[in-house]
Design a protein around this motif. Structure first.
Motif, PDB file in Angstrom:
ATOM      1  N   SER A   1       0.806  -1.218   0.000  1.00 41.11           N
ATOM      2  CA  SER A   1       0.000   0.000   0.000  1.00 41.11           C
ATOM      3  C   SER A   1       0.842   1.272   0.000  1.00 41.11           C
ATOM      4  CB  SER A   1      -0.934   0.005   1.209  1.00 41.11           C
ATOM      5  OG  SER A   1      -1.693   1.182   1.246  1.00 41.11           O
ATOM      6  N   LEU A   2       1.710   1.412   0.977  1.00 38.06           N
ATOM      7  CA  LEU A   2       2.460   2.658   1.115  1.00 38.06           C
ATOM      8  C   LEU A   2       3.303   2.958  -0.121  1.00 38.06           C
ATOM      9  CD1 LEU A   2       3.239   5.097   2.820  1.00 38.06           C
ATOM     10  CD2 LEU A   2       5.038   3.699   3.859  1.00 38.06           C
ATOM     11  N   LEU A   3       4.030   1.985  -0.612  1.00 36.80           N
ATOM     12  CA  LEU A   3       4.877   2.221  -1.790  1.00 36.80           C
ATOM     13  C   LEU A   3       4.047   2.554  -3.028  1.00 36.80           C
ATOM     14  CD1 LEU A   3       7.679  -0.453  -1.320  1.00 36.80           C
ATOM     15  CD2 LEU A   3       7.801   2.017  -0.924  1.00 36.80           C
ATOM     16  N   ARG A   4       2.870   1.979  -3.123  1.00 33.67           N
ATOM     17  CA  ARG A   4       1.971   2.293  -4.239  1.00 33.67           C
ATOM     18  C   ARG A   4       1.545   3.760  -4.172  1.00 33.67           C
ATOM     19  NH1 ARG A   4      -3.467   1.886  -4.035  1.00 33.67           N
ATOM     20  NH2 ARG A   4      -3.338   0.489  -2.250  1.00 33.67           N
ATOM     21  N   HIS A   5       1.201   4.219  -2.968  1.00 32.30           N
ATOM     22  CA  HIS A   5       0.819   5.630  -2.805  1.00 32.30           C
ATOM     23  C   HIS A   5       2.004   6.555  -3.083  1.00 32.30           C
ATOM     24  CE1 HIS A   5      -3.230   4.999  -1.454  1.00 32.30           C
ATOM     25  NE2 HIS A   5      -2.836   4.173  -0.496  1.00 32.30           N
ATOM     26  N   LEU A   6       3.177   6.158  -2.621  1.00 30.24           N
ATOM     27  CA  LEU A   6       4.356   6.999  -2.844  1.00 30.24           C
ATOM     28  C   LEU A   6       4.689   7.110  -4.324  1.00 30.24           C
ATOM     29  CD1 LEU A   6       6.692   5.976   0.117  1.00 30.24           C
ATOM     30  CD2 LEU A   6       5.157   7.939  -0.056  1.00 30.24           C
ATOM     31  N   SER A   7       4.479   6.037  -5.070  1.00 22.47           N
ATOM     32  CA  SER A   7       4.766   6.107  -6.506  1.00 22.47           C
ATOM     33  C   SER A   7       3.821   7.084  -7.198  1.00 22.47           C
ATOM     34  CB  SER A   7       4.687   4.719  -7.150  1.00 22.47           C
ATOM     35  OG  SER A   7       3.363   4.251  -7.183  1.00 22.47           O
ATOM     36  N   LYS A   8       2.583   7.165  -6.734  1.00 21.46           N
ATOM     37  CA  LYS A   8       1.645   8.138  -7.299  1.00 21.46           C
ATOM     38  C   LYS A   8       2.018   9.564  -6.895  1.00 21.46           C
ATOM     39  CE  LYS A   8      -2.245   4.963  -7.577  1.00 21.46           C
ATOM     40  NZ  LYS A   8      -3.547   4.591  -7.019  1.00 21.46           N
ATOM     41  N   LEU A   9       2.501   9.718  -5.671  1.00 28.44           N
ATOM     42  CA  LEU A   9       2.868  11.053  -5.216  1.00 28.44           C
ATOM     43  C   LEU A   9       4.132  11.572  -5.899  1.00 28.44           C
ATOM     44  CD1 LEU A   9       2.122  10.891  -1.376  1.00 28.44           C
ATOM     45  CD2 LEU A   9       0.788  12.015  -3.158  1.00 28.44           C
ATOM     46  N   GLN A  10       4.944  10.694  -6.454  1.00 29.32           N
ATOM     47  CA  GLN A  10       6.146  11.133  -7.169  1.00 29.32           C
ATOM     48  C   GLN A  10       5.803  11.904  -8.442  1.00 29.32           C
ATOM     49  OE1 GLN A  10       8.327   7.341  -7.338  1.00 29.32           O
ATOM     50  NE2 GLN A  10       9.962   8.410  -6.243  1.00 29.32           N
ATOM     51  N   ILE A  11       4.589  11.749  -8.916  1.00 33.17           N
ATOM     52  CA  ILE A  11       4.163  12.485 -10.112  1.00 33.17           C
ATOM     53  C   ILE A  11       3.045  13.490  -9.769  1.00 33.17           C
ATOM     54  CG2 ILE A  11       4.910  10.752 -11.772  1.00 33.17           C
ATOM     55  CD1 ILE A  11       1.986   9.780 -11.900  1.00 33.17           C
ATOM     56  N   ASP A  12       2.960  13.871  -8.492  1.00 33.54           N
ATOM     57  CA  ASP A  12       1.958  14.832  -8.031  1.00 33.54           C
ATOM     58  C   ASP A  12       2.191  16.182  -8.710  1.00 33.54           C
ATOM     59  OD1 ASP A  12      -0.123  14.987  -5.558  1.00 33.54           O
ATOM     60  OD2 ASP A  12       0.844  16.941  -5.870  1.00 33.54           O
ATOM     61  N   GLU A  13       1.127  16.954  -8.838  1.00 34.41           N
ATOM     62  CA  GLU A  13       1.231  18.278  -9.468  1.00 34.41           C
ATOM     63  C   GLU A  13       1.988  19.280  -8.596  1.00 34.41           C
ATOM     64  OE1 GLU A  13      -3.111  19.939  -7.976  1.00 34.41           O
ATOM     65  OE2 GLU A  13      -2.974  18.859  -9.872  1.00 34.41           O
ATOM     66  N   ASP A  14       2.037  19.045  -7.299  1.00 34.30           N
ATOM     67  CA  ASP A  14       2.709  19.949  -6.367  1.00 34.30           C
ATOM     68  C   ASP A  14       4.185  19.557  -6.222  1.00 34.30           C
ATOM     69  OD1 ASP A  14       3.674  21.346  -4.144  1.00 34.30           O
ATOM     70  OD2 ASP A  14       1.743  21.272  -3.109  1.00 34.30           O
ATOM     71  N   PRO A  15       5.106  20.456  -6.581  1.00 32.78           N
ATOM     72  CA  PRO A  15       6.534  20.126  -6.500  1.00 32.78           C
ATOM     73  C   PRO A  15       7.014  19.795  -5.084  1.00 32.78           C
ATOM     74  CG  PRO A  15       6.211  22.315  -7.466  1.00 32.78           C
ATOM     75  CD  PRO A  15       4.873  21.782  -7.122  1.00 32.78           C
ATOM     76  N   ALA A  16       6.425  20.425  -4.076  1.00 30.42           N
ATOM     77  CA  ALA A  16       6.823  20.151  -2.689  1.00 30.42           C
ATOM     78  C   ALA A  16       6.497  18.709  -2.313  1.00 30.42           C
ATOM     79  CB  ALA A  16       6.135  21.120  -1.740  1.00 30.42           C
ATOM     80  N   ILE A  17       5.366  18.213  -2.793  1.00 31.37           N
ATOM     81  CA  ILE A  17       4.980  16.830  -2.506  1.00 31.37           C
ATOM     82  C   ILE A  17       5.925  15.870  -3.214  1.00 31.37           C
ATOM     83  CG2 ILE A  17       3.178  15.086  -2.842  1.00 31.37           C
ATOM     84  CD1 ILE A  17       1.132  17.285  -2.272  1.00 31.37           C
ATOM     85  N   ARG A  18       6.279  16.179  -4.446  1.00 30.96           N
ATOM     86  CA  ARG A  18       7.229  15.309  -5.169  1.00 30.96           C
ATOM     87  C   ARG A  18       8.568  15.258  -4.432  1.00 30.96           C
ATOM     88  NH1 ARG A  18       5.193  18.254  -9.764  1.00 30.96           N
ATOM     89  NH2 ARG A  18       7.196  19.309  -9.956  1.00 30.96           N
ATOM     90  N   ALA A  19       9.046  16.406  -3.972  1.00 31.19           N
ATOM     91  CA  ALA A  19      10.327  16.455  -3.247  1.00 31.19           C
ATOM     92  C   ALA A  19      10.232  15.694  -1.926  1.00 31.19           C
ATOM     93  CB  ALA A  19      10.729  17.907  -3.000  1.00 31.19           C
ATOM     94  N   ASN A  20       9.160  15.912  -1.193  1.00 27.15           N
ATOM     95  CA  ASN A  20       8.993  15.224   0.091  1.00 27.15           C
ATOM     96  C   ASN A  20       8.812  13.720  -0.082  1.00 27.15           C
ATOM     97  OD1 ASN A  20       9.321  17.384   1.861  1.00 27.15           O
ATOM     98  ND2 ASN A  20       7.189  18.005   1.660  1.00 27.15           N
TER      99      ASN A  20
END
Length: 120
Positions: free
Chosen positions: A80-99
């Protein structure tokens, strides 16, 4: 024993501000959550924030997940967690991608060697 069930119910509230308050104070109550409740119900309720419309909620969920990782099962981390993180790596918000990248680096020590090679 009385507070934790109430906190779990508050995660179901649709109010964004309640969710943000829960995430901001996660370090205050996470230690009091029994291990048996860490994967489900706590993480199951927290993980809905990864797909929230508000970028602040997504970012706070990401930061909150770091607090829980040491106590989550490997199954939850990899499925679950890694799946969510992979989606957040392409988030529209640059701060979220960096974090998200920082978060992956911080949770690497909790991943099996095979999973770490595949993900990192």
């Amino acid at each position: 024993k009385l507070v934790i069930p109430t906190v779990m119910k508050l995660y179901e509230a649709p109010d964004k501000m309640i969710r943000l308050d829960l995430l901001e104070n996660l370090t205050r109550y996470a230690d009091h959550v029994p291990d048996a409740m860490m994967d489900d119900p706590l993480y199951e309720r927290l993980q809905t924030g990864f797909a929230h419309n508000d970028s602040n909620v997504r970012e706070m969920t990401l930061k909150g997940a770091l607090t829980l990782v040491p106590r989550l099962s490997e199954r939850v981390i990899t499925a679950s967690l890694l799946r969510h993180l992979s989606k957040l790596q392409i988030d529209e918000d640059p701060a979220i991608r960096a974090n998200t990248t920082i978060c992956l680096g911080n949770i690497a020590k909790y991943l099996s060697q095979a999973t770490a090679k595949r993900v990192l």
